[in-house]
Design a protein around this motif. Structure first.
Motif, PDB file in Angstrom:
ATOM      1  N   ASN A 197     -68.724   4.960   8.847  1.00 59.62           N
ATOM      2  CA  ASN A 197     -69.591   4.220   7.937  1.00 59.62           C
ATOM      3  C   ASN A 197     -69.819   2.768   8.334  1.00 59.62           C
ATOM      4  O   ASN A 197     -70.868   2.204   8.105  1.00 59.62           O
ATOM      5  CB  ASN A 197     -69.013   4.256   6.521  1.00 59.62           C
ATOM      6  N   ARG A 198     -68.787   2.129   8.923  1.00 61.97           N
ATOM      7  CA  ARG A 198     -68.913   0.708   9.234  1.00 61.97           C
ATOM      8  C   ARG A 198     -69.429   0.453  10.639  1.00 61.97           C
ATOM      9  O   ARG A 198     -69.667  -0.686  11.009  1.00 61.97           O
ATOM     10  CB  ARG A 198     -67.553   0.025   9.075  1.00 61.97           C
ATOM     11  N   ILE A 199     -69.547   1.495  11.446  1.00 64.26           N
ATOM     12  CA  ILE A 199     -69.923   1.273  12.843  1.00 64.26           C
ATOM     13  C   ILE A 199     -71.438   1.319  12.979  1.00 64.26           C
ATOM     14  O   ILE A 199     -72.051   2.373  12.912  1.00 64.26           O
ATOM     15  CB  ILE A 199     -69.278   2.325  13.761  1.00 64.26           C
ATOM     16  N   HIS A 200     -72.036   0.165  13.150  1.00 66.92           N
ATOM     17  CA  HIS A 200     -73.475   0.077  13.337  1.00 66.92           C
ATOM     18  C   HIS A 200     -73.770  -1.103  14.249  1.00 66.92           C
ATOM     19  O   HIS A 200     -72.881  -1.894  14.574  1.00 66.92           O
ATOM     20  CB  HIS A 200     -74.194  -0.076  11.991  1.00 66.92           C
ATOM     21  N   LEU A 201     -75.007  -1.214  14.651  1.00 69.02           N
ATOM     22  CA  LEU A 201     -75.401  -2.321  15.509  1.00 69.02           C
ATOM     23  C   LEU A 201     -76.528  -3.071  14.813  1.00 69.02           C
ATOM     24  O   LEU A 201     -77.681  -2.683  14.880  1.00 69.02           O
ATOM     25  CB  LEU A 201     -75.856  -1.817  16.873  1.00 69.02           C
ATOM     26  N   ASN A 202     -76.156  -4.123  14.112  1.00 72.41           N
ATOM     27  CA  ASN A 202     -77.134  -4.908  13.364  1.00 72.41           C
ATOM     28  C   ASN A 202     -77.953  -4.016  12.432  1.00 72.41           C
ATOM     29  O   ASN A 202     -79.155  -4.149  12.303  1.00 72.41           O
ATOM     30  CB  ASN A 202     -78.055  -5.663  14.330  1.00 72.41           C
ATOM     31  N   GLY A 203     -77.266  -3.076  11.778  1.00 76.73           N
ATOM     32  CA  GLY A 203     -77.931  -2.187  10.832  1.00 76.73           C
ATOM     33  C   GLY A 203     -78.510  -0.937  11.448  1.00 76.73           C
ATOM     34  O   GLY A 203     -79.050  -0.091  10.738  1.00 76.73           O
ATOM     35  N   VAL A 204     -78.417  -0.773  12.748  1.00 74.07           N
ATOM     36  CA  VAL A 204     -78.943   0.415  13.422  1.00 74.07           C
ATOM     37  C   VAL A 204     -77.787   1.375  13.692  1.00 74.07           C
ATOM     38  O   VAL A 204     -76.771   0.992  14.257  1.00 74.07           O
ATOM     39  CB  VAL A 204     -79.639   0.048  14.751  1.00 74.07           C
ATOM     40  N   VAL A 205     -77.979   2.640  13.272  1.00 73.32           N
ATOM     41  CA  VAL A 205     -76.954   3.658  13.467  1.00 73.32           C
ATOM     42  C   VAL A 205     -77.573   4.854  14.169  1.00 73.32           C
ATOM     43  O   VAL A 205     -78.795   4.916  14.371  1.00 73.32           O
ATOM     44  CB  VAL A 205     -76.363   4.116  12.113  1.00 73.32           C
ATOM     45  N   LEU A 206     -76.752   5.807  14.551  1.00 71.57           N
ATOM     46  CA  LEU A 206     -77.282   7.054  15.082  1.00 71.57           C
ATOM     47  C   LEU A 206     -78.153   7.711  14.014  1.00 71.57           C
ATOM     48  O   LEU A 206     -77.742   7.846  12.862  1.00 71.57           O
ATOM     49  CB  LEU A 206     -76.148   7.991  15.479  1.00 71.57           C
ATOM     50  N   GLY A 207     -79.353   8.100  14.380  1.00 69.26           N
ATOM     51  CA  GLY A 207     -80.277   8.693  13.422  1.00 69.26           C
ATOM     52  C   GLY A 207     -81.268   7.714  12.829  1.00 69.26           C
ATOM     53  O   GLY A 207     -82.184   8.123  12.112  1.00 69.26           O
ATOM     54  N   SER A 208     -81.114   6.409  13.109  1.00 67.95           N
ATOM     55  CA  SER A 208     -82.077   5.429  12.607  1.00 67.95           C
ATOM     56  C   SER A 208     -83.458   5.682  13.203  1.00 67.95           C
ATOM     57  O   SER A 208     -83.587   6.068  14.367  1.00 67.95           O
ATOM     58  CB  SER A 208     -81.639   4.003  12.963  1.00 67.95           C
ATOM     59  N   GLU A 209     -84.487   5.457  12.422  1.00 63.84           N
ATOM     60  CA  GLU A 209     -85.849   5.661  12.895  1.00 63.84           C
ATOM     61  C   GLU A 209     -86.313   4.486  13.752  1.00 63.84           C
ATOM     62  O   GLU A 209     -85.777   3.382  13.663  1.00 63.84           O
ATOM     63  CB  GLU A 209     -86.785   5.853  11.705  1.00 63.84           C
TER      64      GLU A 209
ATOM     65  N   GLN B 291     -78.141  -2.973   4.851  1.00 68.29           N
ATOM     66  CA  GLN B 291     -77.661  -1.629   4.623  1.00 68.29           C
ATOM     67  C   GLN B 291     -77.974  -0.759   5.816  1.00 68.29           C
ATOM     68  O   GLN B 291     -79.029  -0.846   6.407  1.00 68.29           O
ATOM     69  CB  GLN B 291     -78.330  -1.048   3.364  1.00 68.29           C
ATOM     70  N   SER B 292     -77.033   0.122   6.146  1.00 72.56           N
ATOM     71  CA  SER B 292     -77.268   1.036   7.244  1.00 72.56           C
ATOM     72  C   SER B 292     -78.383   1.992   6.877  1.00 72.56           C
ATOM     73  O   SER B 292     -78.477   2.461   5.764  1.00 72.56           O
ATOM     74  CB  SER B 292     -75.992   1.834   7.551  1.00 72.56           C
ATOM     75  N   PRO B 293     -79.269   2.300   7.834  1.00 77.12           N
ATOM     76  CA  PRO B 293     -80.352   3.216   7.577  1.00 77.12           C
ATOM     77  C   PRO B 293     -79.857   4.633   7.370  1.00 77.12           C
ATOM     78  O   PRO B 293     -78.677   4.919   7.365  1.00 77.12           O
ATOM     79  CB  PRO B 293     -81.201   3.115   8.844  1.00 77.12           C
ATOM     80  N   LYS B 294     -80.832   5.532   7.259  1.00 81.35           N
ATOM     81  CA  LYS B 294     -80.563   6.931   7.028  1.00 81.35           C
ATOM     82  C   LYS B 294     -79.562   7.476   8.040  1.00 81.35           C
ATOM     83  O   LYS B 294     -79.699   7.320   9.214  1.00 81.35           O
ATOM     84  CB  LYS B 294     -81.875   7.699   7.168  1.00 81.35           C
TER      85      LYS B 294
END
Length: 379
Positions: free
Chosen positions: A235-247, A22-25
């Motif tokens: 919503n679908r654009i992430h890098l191995n579950g890491v998105v902009l705003g991930s901690e 799941q994508s993080p926050k």
């Protein structure tokens, strides 16, 4: 038969591999249709990889000084009265009103409109046409790479923002409308032929983008609200579950410790690409580091496994080349341009962008996502 089984295997493998990722926050400005999508279709994200640009970063100045609203979604403020609906509006008039809204996609056509007795809920029904949907894709139906949904309805960069946009227009124009429901038929030729259904509520728009009560009388407020949906579906654009705003802890959990650290940049090296995450404090007094830039600089030609925009249907040519004309042909003109980089805003926030950097031959040499705020940065 073997080919069909192989396709089913790829789809099942993709979905199973993503179900635990799941994508993080994410930003609080996530669109309403993004939140509602889980009502209808499985998530079709793919694992990807990122980059860093040596150029100076953009800021949100263009958003603050002059909203650049695409004509493809913008409904003239002066014509808002044409969207007025009440309990006496008949079926033909309803269809005529909805037909004035910006087009969702060329292959999606209006079928029917229903209004509840109290005028609080409007249900809009569309048909998706197979030939038009197939023609809209960038890839050959017989050469669909892993990670691409068979139906572009689910991977289009603009479908869900457009649905958000049109629902918001109806809610702004009509105080009585609290819910906008969508039903889009899916041709039986597609693997998953279940209709796409979305239920969008006025209260969720208020939750995501704030008070909308004054938008019908205030053009500047109206423009700002619509600008939230003038963007690429994030919503679908992430890098191995890491998105902009991930901690930071999410990044380390996904990627372990970086090969290099250069200031705020966490750099990961592979034989195919250099992946860079920029981490910064969300607030000057905050010690929590979050991802504000994700970038990928391929060391070889771009391949599907590297290319995270494939999750919105944007692919390189079959020989691995991705050039400016292909990007612009699929995504349209960018929100912001520099001499070598094009920026497309994302629905995750007014300052979130998908970007592509080109060389002198107009081939993509770097791509990624960046979040820019009006605060000083140490790059």
């Amino acid at each position: 038969m073997k080919k069909k089984l192989f396709t089913l295997f790829l789809l099942s493998f993709l979905i199973s591999s993503l179900s635990g990722c799941q994508s993080p926050k994410e930003s609080n400005t996530t669109s309403v249709a993004q939140e509602s999508e889980s009502l209808s279709t499985p998530e079709t994200s793919t694992e990807e990889k990122p980059t860093t640009s040596a150029k100076s970063d953009i800021t949100q100045t263009s958003i603050d000084n002059e909203l650049s609203i695409s004509e493809s979604i913008y409904f003239p403020y002066e014509n808002l009265n044409e969207l007025t609906i009440n309990e006496n509006t008949d079926k033909d008039s309803l269809k005529n009103i909805i037909s004035k809204l910006p087009e969702i996609a060329e292959y999606i056509q209006l079928r029917d409109v229903e209004l509840s007795n109290d005028s609080s809920t409007i249900t809009i029904k569309y048909d998706e046409f197979y030939e038009g949907a197939i023609a809209s894709r960038l890839y050959d139906i017989d050469l669909t790479p892993p990670g691409i949904d068979e139906n572009p309805l689910h991977s289009s960069p603009y479908i869900f923002p457009r649905l958000d946009n049109n629902a918001l227009l109806l809610i702004i124009a009509n105080d009585s409308i609290s819910y906008v429901n969508y039903e889009i038929s899916v041709p039986e030729e597609f693997y998953d032929s279940k209709p796409l259904t979305l239920k969008l509520a006025r209260e969720n728009f208020i939750k995501h983008i704030g008070d909308i009560s004054g938008a019908r009388e205030d053009k500047s407020r109206y423009d700002i609200l619509l600008d939230y949906d003038n963007a690429i579906f994030a919503n679908r654009i992430h890098l191995n579950g890491v998105v902009l705003g991930s901690e930071e802890e999410v990044l380390i959990k996904r990627y372990k410790e970086p090969n290099e650290k250069n200031g705020n940049n966490y750099i990961y090296l592979s034989e195919d690409s250099t992946i860079t995450f920029r981490l910064e404090k969300g607030k000057t007094e905050d010690n929590l580091l979050t991802v504000t830039k994700i970038s990928v600089r391929p060391l070889k030609k771009i391949i599907y496994e590297q290319f995270f925009p494939l999750s919105i249907g944007l692919l390189p040519e079959q020989n691995g080349v991705l050039n400016k004309s292909r990007v612009v042909g699929y995504l349209g003109e960018p929100r912001i341009k520099t001499s070598d980089t094009y920026y497309y805003r994302l629905t995750s926030g007014l300052s979130d962008y998908l970007y592509f950097t080109y060389d002198d031959n107009e081939n993509v040499i770097e791509y990624g996502m960046v979040r820019e705020e009006l605060i000083p940065k140490n790059h």
